[in-house]
Motif scaffolding. Structure first.
Motif, PDB file in Angstrom:
ATOM      1  N   ILE A 178       3.877   2.344 -23.457  1.00  0.00           N
ATOM      2  CA  ILE A 178       2.753   2.046 -22.560  1.00  0.00           C
ATOM      3  C   ILE A 178       3.050   2.607 -21.181  1.00  0.00           C
ATOM      4  N   LEU A 179       1.968   2.950 -20.474  1.00  0.00           N
ATOM      5  CA  LEU A 179       2.077   3.487 -19.119  1.00  0.00           C
ATOM      6  C   LEU A 179       1.341   2.550 -18.176  1.00  0.00           C
ATOM      7  N   LEU A 180       2.003   2.174 -17.084  1.00  0.00           N
ATOM      8  CA  LEU A 180       1.393   1.287 -16.085  1.00  0.00           C
ATOM      9  C   LEU A 180       1.179   2.035 -14.781  1.00  0.00           C
ATOM     10  N   ASP A 181       0.046   1.777 -14.158  1.00  0.00           N
ATOM     11  CA  ASP A 181      -0.320   2.408 -12.898  1.00  0.00           C
ATOM     12  C   ASP A 181       0.342   1.663 -11.746  1.00  0.00           C
ATOM     13  N   PHE A 182       1.401   2.248 -11.198  1.00  0.00           N
ATOM     14  CA  PHE A 182       2.138   1.611 -10.117  1.00  0.00           C
ATOM     15  C   PHE A 182       1.564   1.966  -8.746  1.00  0.00           C
ATOM     16  N   THR A 183       0.335   2.535  -8.726  1.00  0.00           N
ATOM     17  CA  THR A 183      -0.348   2.689  -7.438  1.00  0.00           C
ATOM     18  C   THR A 183      -1.265   1.496  -7.173  1.00  0.00           C
ATOM     19  N   ARG A 184      -1.330   0.558  -8.113  1.00  0.00           N
ATOM     20  CA  ARG A 184      -2.157  -0.629  -7.909  1.00  0.00           C
ATOM     21  C   ARG A 184      -1.578  -1.456  -6.761  1.00  0.00           C
ATOM     22  N   PRO A 185      -2.425  -2.138  -5.969  1.00  0.00           N
ATOM     23  CA  PRO A 185      -1.927  -2.897  -4.809  1.00  0.00           C
ATOM     24  C   PRO A 185      -0.843  -3.908  -5.150  1.00  0.00           C
ATOM     25  N   ASN A 186      -0.968  -4.562  -6.318  1.00  0.00           N
ATOM     26  CA  ASN A 186       0.011  -5.585  -6.681  1.00  0.00           C
ATOM     27  C   ASN A 186       1.364  -5.012  -7.084  1.00  0.00           C
ATOM     28  N   LEU A 187       1.453  -3.695  -7.217  1.00  0.00           N
ATOM     29  CA  LEU A 187       2.719  -3.077  -7.621  1.00  0.00           C
ATOM     30  C   LEU A 187       3.317  -2.194  -6.526  1.00  0.00           C
ATOM     31  N   ILE A 188       2.831  -2.362  -5.309  1.00  0.00           N
ATOM     32  CA  ILE A 188       3.370  -1.656  -4.147  1.00  0.00           C
ATOM     33  C   ILE A 188       3.981  -2.684  -3.198  1.00  0.00           C
TER      34      ILE A 188
END
Length: 433
Positions: free
Chosen positions: A367-377
């Protein structure tokens, strides 16, 4: 099958040392991981997926589910366990048919796929219908029928419905599509069955090379009633009748004892921890840290949507870590990597699957997760973010056995308009009308 290259990804390998590779390449060929490294592999590829620096990790493994129970999401909330079961859940379950099961299974699969699950261990009924929908979705599943044998029932394995259907499911589905679907033997629980059934199904599982799946010590009453009946805990009495002589998943294990942990560890049984369900139903807090110290492998499950309300494994992942820290008054009781192992490596082992890691030769369940999401910055610690900050909605790609089945919000194997229509226009009126 296509050769696919992931490039520019942060790869969480889930190896023994907890390696996280920045700017990594991961190649997939014939459904398997063929290369992992920092240099671009030689050769041509049918597709290249630019991860844009986002996080690639093994898909999550849900080690205990009842997938069609999506129909009961939010139904009967606010009641104690016995009232909830006997006045809400069981009456609805009496109305199931194949069409309703299919619709609600597809709904459950969609939720799981979109939130990063790539394999499940399911216990329910209408297993042919469930298996057909899983097969079409591309997800991996160990499917089990939770067999029962109540005190007033006669028992003949040649005619007992649970035995007949388990044999039929195994003949029809076990090993389907190179192992995409496995059939495991199962009893619902000690308190809904008797030794004659345990002995037959454990013998059948051993003969056919199947696993075993059973609810164990979910509630204090269940545990204590078993001790009153047999002078033994559920773990102890089931073990005496051969239930743990094969690869086995013991769901919940909330009220298990140190003596039980010794048995589970010695037999290689995986305890499937279901923190959200156990908390919602007031069942208690499983002694995960103590079990692990005793050598028991602990995986993670959501249980049914009726007792959890979602199948977002990232939610259970966060609660699993934080709950043990609170219960043990120790912020180091379960570290983020420990929790992530429950949801990947340990779950794959519980299901007998060659997945849970990004390593050459392993199944390409990724799986690939979008680490540009606000909760992951920011990303001071990728693993910490995955456990404490990520949500299922951060998943932007799901690959099972080398095939992309979900990408950027689009389901590639499910017709969601049809699924929504079937649930709304048939399943819900049929079950609750």
């Amino acid at each position: 099958m296509s050769k696919i290259l992931f490039q520019n990804v942060t790869a969480v390998l889930m190896d023994k040392t907890g390696t996280v590779l920045d700017n990594a390449f991961v190649a997939v060929e014939n459904g398997k991981i063929a290369y992992v490294g920092l240099d671009k592999p030689q050769g041509g590829f049918d597709e290249t997926i630019d991860g844009k620096g986002n996080v690639l990790m093994p898909g999550l493994v849900n080690a205990h589910t009842h997938i069609p129970m999506t129909a009961m999401r939010g139904y009967g909330d606010g009641h104690d366990l016995q009232d909830w079961l006997f006045h809400y859940i069981f009456p609805v379950e009496d109305r199931w048919d194949d069409r309703a099961i299919r619709a609600c299974t597809e709904l459950g699969l969609a939720e799981m796929i979109a939130s990063g699950t790539t394999a499940i261990e399911d216990m329910y009924m209408f297993c042919d219908a469930i298996a057909e929908e899983v097969a079409a979705s591309g997800m991996n599943a160990n499917i089990t029928l939770g067999a029962t044998l109540f005190p007033d029932e006669a028992f003949d394995p040649l005619t007992h419905s649970g035995c007949v259907r388990t044999r039929a499911y195994a003949d029809r589905w076990h090993g389907y599509n190179g192992g995409q679907i496995k059939i495991d033997a199962s009893i619902h629980a000690e308190y809904t069955s008797r030794p004659a059934l345990w002995e037959y199904l454990s013998g059948y599982a051993k003969e056919k090379g199947l696993g075993m799946h059973v609810h164990v010590s979910e509630t204090k009453k269940e545990h204590e009633d078993c001790v009153a009946r047999y002078g033994l805990t559920p773990t102890q009495v089931l073990d005496r009748h051969g239930m743990f002589d094969v690869r086995a998943v013991a769901a919940h294990c909330v009220w298990t004892t140190p003596e039980d942990w010794s048995i589970l560890a010695a037999k290689g049984v995986t305890a499937a921890h279901n923190p959200c369900s156990n908390l919602k139903l007031g069942s208690g807090i499983a002694p995960v840290v103590a079990m692990q110290k005793a050598g028991v492998s602990v995986a993670l499950g959501t249980d049914g949507v009726s007792s959890n309300n979602t199948t977002d494994m990232f939610e259970d992942l966060k609660i699993a870590a934080m709950l043990q820290n609170g219960a043990n008054h120790d912020p180091l009781a379960v570290l983020p990597m420990d929790a992530l192992r429950m949801a990947t490596v340990n779950g794959a082992k519980a299901l007998g699957r060659n997945s849970g890691r990004i390593e050459v030769g392993y199944d390409a369940d990724l799986i690939l997760l979008d680490f540009t999401r606000p909760n992951l910055i920011p990303r001071h610690d990728v693993v910490s973010n995955l456990v404490y900050a990520a949500h299922g909605c951060d998943v932007v790609m799901n690959m099972c056995r080398g095939k992309v089945i979900y990408k950027n919000g689009e389901f590639l194997t499910l017709d969601m308009e049809r699924v929504r229509r079937e649930v709304a226009e048939y399943a819900l009126p049929h079950l609750f009308g």
